[in-house]
Design a protein around this motif. Sequence first.
Motif, PDB file in Angstrom:
ATOM      1  N   PRO A   1       0.829  -1.209   0.000  1.00  0.00           N
ATOM      2  CA  PRO A   1       0.000   0.000   0.000  1.00  0.00           C
ATOM      3  C   PRO A   1       0.866   1.263   0.000  1.00  0.00           C
ATOM      4  O   PRO A   1       1.945   1.292   0.593  1.00  0.00           O
ATOM      5  CB  PRO A   1      -0.823  -0.111   1.286  1.00  0.00           C
ATOM      6  CG  PRO A   1      -0.174  -1.156   2.107  1.00  0.00           C
ATOM      7  CD  PRO A   1       0.666  -1.995   1.205  1.00  0.00           C
ATOM      8  N   THR A   2       0.352   2.257  -0.682  1.00  0.00           N
ATOM      9  CA  THR A   2       1.081   3.526  -0.743  1.00  0.00           C
ATOM     10  C   THR A   2       0.941   4.250   0.590  1.00  0.00           C
ATOM     11  O   THR A   2       0.139   3.869   1.457  1.00  0.00           O
ATOM     12  CB  THR A   2       0.525   4.401  -1.873  1.00  0.00           C
ATOM     13  OG1 THR A   2      -0.838   4.718  -1.565  1.00  0.00           O
ATOM     14  CG2 THR A   2       0.624   3.706  -3.223  1.00  0.00           C
ATOM     15  N   SER A   3       1.706   5.309   0.758  1.00  0.00           N
ATOM     16  CA  SER A   3       1.645   6.070   2.014  1.00  0.00           C
ATOM     17  C   SER A   3       0.262   6.684   2.208  1.00  0.00           C
ATOM     18  O   SER A   3      -0.239   6.776   3.335  1.00  0.00           O
ATOM     19  CB  SER A   3       2.731   7.140   2.051  1.00  0.00           C
ATOM     20  OG  SER A   3       2.576   8.031   0.965  1.00  0.00           O
ATOM     21  N   GLU A   4      -0.398   7.088   1.121  1.00  0.00           N
ATOM     22  CA  GLU A   4      -1.751   7.631   1.219  1.00  0.00           C
ATOM     23  C   GLU A   4      -2.724   6.575   1.709  1.00  0.00           C
ATOM     24  O   GLU A   4      -3.574   6.832   2.568  1.00  0.00           O
ATOM     25  CB  GLU A   4      -2.214   8.148  -0.143  1.00  0.00           C
ATOM     26  CG  GLU A   4      -1.689   9.494  -0.513  1.00  0.00           C
ATOM     27  CD  GLU A   4      -2.258   9.984  -1.840  1.00  0.00           C
ATOM     28  OE1 GLU A   4      -3.135   9.307  -2.425  1.00  0.00           O
ATOM     29  OE2 GLU A   4      -1.812  11.039  -2.286  1.00  0.00           O
ATOM     30  N   GLU A   5      -2.594   5.356   1.154  1.00  0.00           N
ATOM     31  CA  GLU A   5      -3.487   4.273   1.571  1.00  0.00           C
ATOM     32  C   GLU A   5      -3.277   3.936   3.041  1.00  0.00           C
ATOM     33  O   GLU A   5      -4.224   3.661   3.776  1.00  0.00           O
ATOM     34  CB  GLU A   5      -3.271   3.046   0.691  1.00  0.00           C
ATOM     35  CG  GLU A   5      -3.758   3.226  -0.729  1.00  0.00           C
ATOM     36  CD  GLU A   5      -3.393   2.060  -1.631  1.00  0.00           C
ATOM     37  OE1 GLU A   5      -2.447   1.305  -1.302  1.00  0.00           O
ATOM     38  OE2 GLU A   5      -4.053   1.901  -2.676  1.00  0.00           O
ATOM     39  N   LYS A   6      -2.027   3.933   3.488  1.00  0.00           N
ATOM     40  CA  LYS A   6      -1.736   3.659   4.904  1.00  0.00           C
ATOM     41  C   LYS A   6      -2.382   4.727   5.792  1.00  0.00           C
ATOM     42  O   LYS A   6      -2.979   4.424   6.835  1.00  0.00           O
ATOM     43  CB  LYS A   6      -0.228   3.625   5.144  1.00  0.00           C
ATOM     44  CG  LYS A   6       0.467   2.412   4.578  1.00  0.00           C
ATOM     45  CD  LYS A   6       1.952   2.474   4.860  1.00  0.00           C
ATOM     46  CE  LYS A   6       2.690   1.335   4.195  1.00  0.00           C
ATOM     47  NZ  LYS A   6       4.139   1.407   4.414  1.00  0.00           N
ATOM     48  N   LEU A   7      -2.249   5.992   5.391  1.00  0.00           N
ATOM     49  CA  LEU A   7      -2.811   7.091   6.158  1.00  0.00           C
ATOM     50  C   LEU A   7      -4.326   6.995   6.210  1.00  0.00           C
ATOM     51  O   LEU A   7      -4.947   7.145   7.265  1.00  0.00           O
ATOM     52  CB  LEU A   7      -2.374   8.432   5.563  1.00  0.00           C
ATOM     53  CG  LEU A   7      -2.849   9.686   6.275  1.00  0.00           C
ATOM     54  CD1 LEU A   7      -2.317   9.718   7.708  1.00  0.00           C
ATOM     55  CD2 LEU A   7      -2.400  10.925   5.517  1.00  0.00           C
ATOM     56  N   LEU A   8      -4.932   6.676   5.054  1.00  0.00           N
ATOM     57  CA  LEU A   8      -6.385   6.541   5.020  1.00  0.00           C
ATOM     58  C   LEU A   8      -6.841   5.354   5.869  1.00  0.00           C
ATOM     59  O   LEU A   8      -7.895   5.413   6.521  1.00  0.00           O
ATOM     60  CB  LEU A   8      -6.875   6.394   3.583  1.00  0.00           C
ATOM     61  CG  LEU A   8      -6.797   7.663   2.721  1.00  0.00           C
ATOM     62  CD1 LEU A   8      -7.116   7.327   1.270  1.00  0.00           C
ATOM     63  CD2 LEU A   8      -7.741   8.727   3.246  1.00  0.00           C
ATOM     64  N   THR A   9      -6.078   4.286   5.885  1.00  0.00           N
ATOM     65  CA  THR A   9      -6.428   3.125   6.707  1.00  0.00           C
ATOM     66  C   THR A   9      -6.372   3.492   8.176  1.00  0.00           C
ATOM     67  O   THR A   9      -7.247   3.105   8.967  1.00  0.00           O
ATOM     68  CB  THR A   9      -5.455   1.954   6.402  1.00  0.00           C
ATOM     69  OG1 THR A   9      -5.508   1.655   5.026  1.00  0.00           O
ATOM     70  CG2 THR A   9      -5.840   0.712   7.200  1.00  0.00           C
ATOM     71  N   GLU A  10      -5.358   4.240   8.579  1.00  0.00           N
ATOM     72  CA  GLU A  10      -5.242   4.680   9.990  1.00  0.00           C
ATOM     73  C   GLU A  10      -6.413   5.570  10.362  1.00  0.00           C
ATOM     74  O   GLU A  10      -6.985   5.439  11.457  1.00  0.00           O
ATOM     75  CB  GLU A  10      -3.921   5.405  10.211  1.00  0.00           C
ATOM     76  CG  GLU A  10      -2.724   4.498  10.163  1.00  0.00           C
ATOM     77  CD  GLU A  10      -1.402   5.283  10.260  1.00  0.00           C
ATOM     78  OE1 GLU A  10      -1.430   6.483  10.591  1.00  0.00           O
ATOM     79  OE2 GLU A  10      -0.353   4.643  10.039  1.00  0.00           O
ATOM     80  N   ILE A  11      -6.783   6.479   9.467  1.00  0.00           N
ATOM     81  CA  ILE A  11      -7.913   7.376   9.737  1.00  0.00           C
ATOM     82  C   ILE A  11      -9.192   6.567   9.883  1.00  0.00           C
ATOM     83  O   ILE A  11     -10.003   6.797  10.799  1.00  0.00           O
ATOM     84  CB  ILE A  11      -8.033   8.451   8.634  1.00  0.00           C
ATOM     85  CG1 ILE A  11      -6.842   9.398   8.683  1.00  0.00           C
ATOM     86  CG2 ILE A  11      -9.349   9.222   8.770  1.00  0.00           C
ATOM     87  CD1 ILE A  11      -6.776  10.349   7.517  1.00  0.00           C
TER      88      ILE A  11
END
Length: 142
Positions: free
Chosen positions: A126-136
């Motif tokens: 997963p890209t950094s954006e996907e990781k951030l969205l998953t955390e959110i």
Amino acid sequence: MGFVKEFKEFAVKGSVMDLAVGVIIGGAFGKIIDSAVKDLIMPLISAVIGSVDFSNLYVVLKGNVAANLPLEEARKVPEAVVFAYGSFVSVAINFFLLALAVFLLVKGINSLKRKEEAAPVAPPAPTSEEKLLTEIRDLLKK
């Protein structure tokens, strides 16, 4: 000028270059098979069967040729017609072995390609954006 440009585009295409490389490698591969037949296979056949010298095998169709005369000497006999099939037998054996070697080579390459295709492709990380969205998303669930 159009013809020269068109020919240049044709000659520089990858498929034409691949064909040229294939012809060059094929010529060298043919020499390897020819050497294998003359230097490895025919001596083994000679050891098992006896003297195998296909180059001097011929049939006299017309004229008087002394028995056991080498082919080159038999051809020099006046008014003699000689059906020399020995060279053809050697070339036919070379062709058969070359075709067999190419078949085995292509079969091996095809099996390697099938193994590459059958290997499962790992999902991309997963890209950094996907990781951030998953955390959110996880934080909002809490």
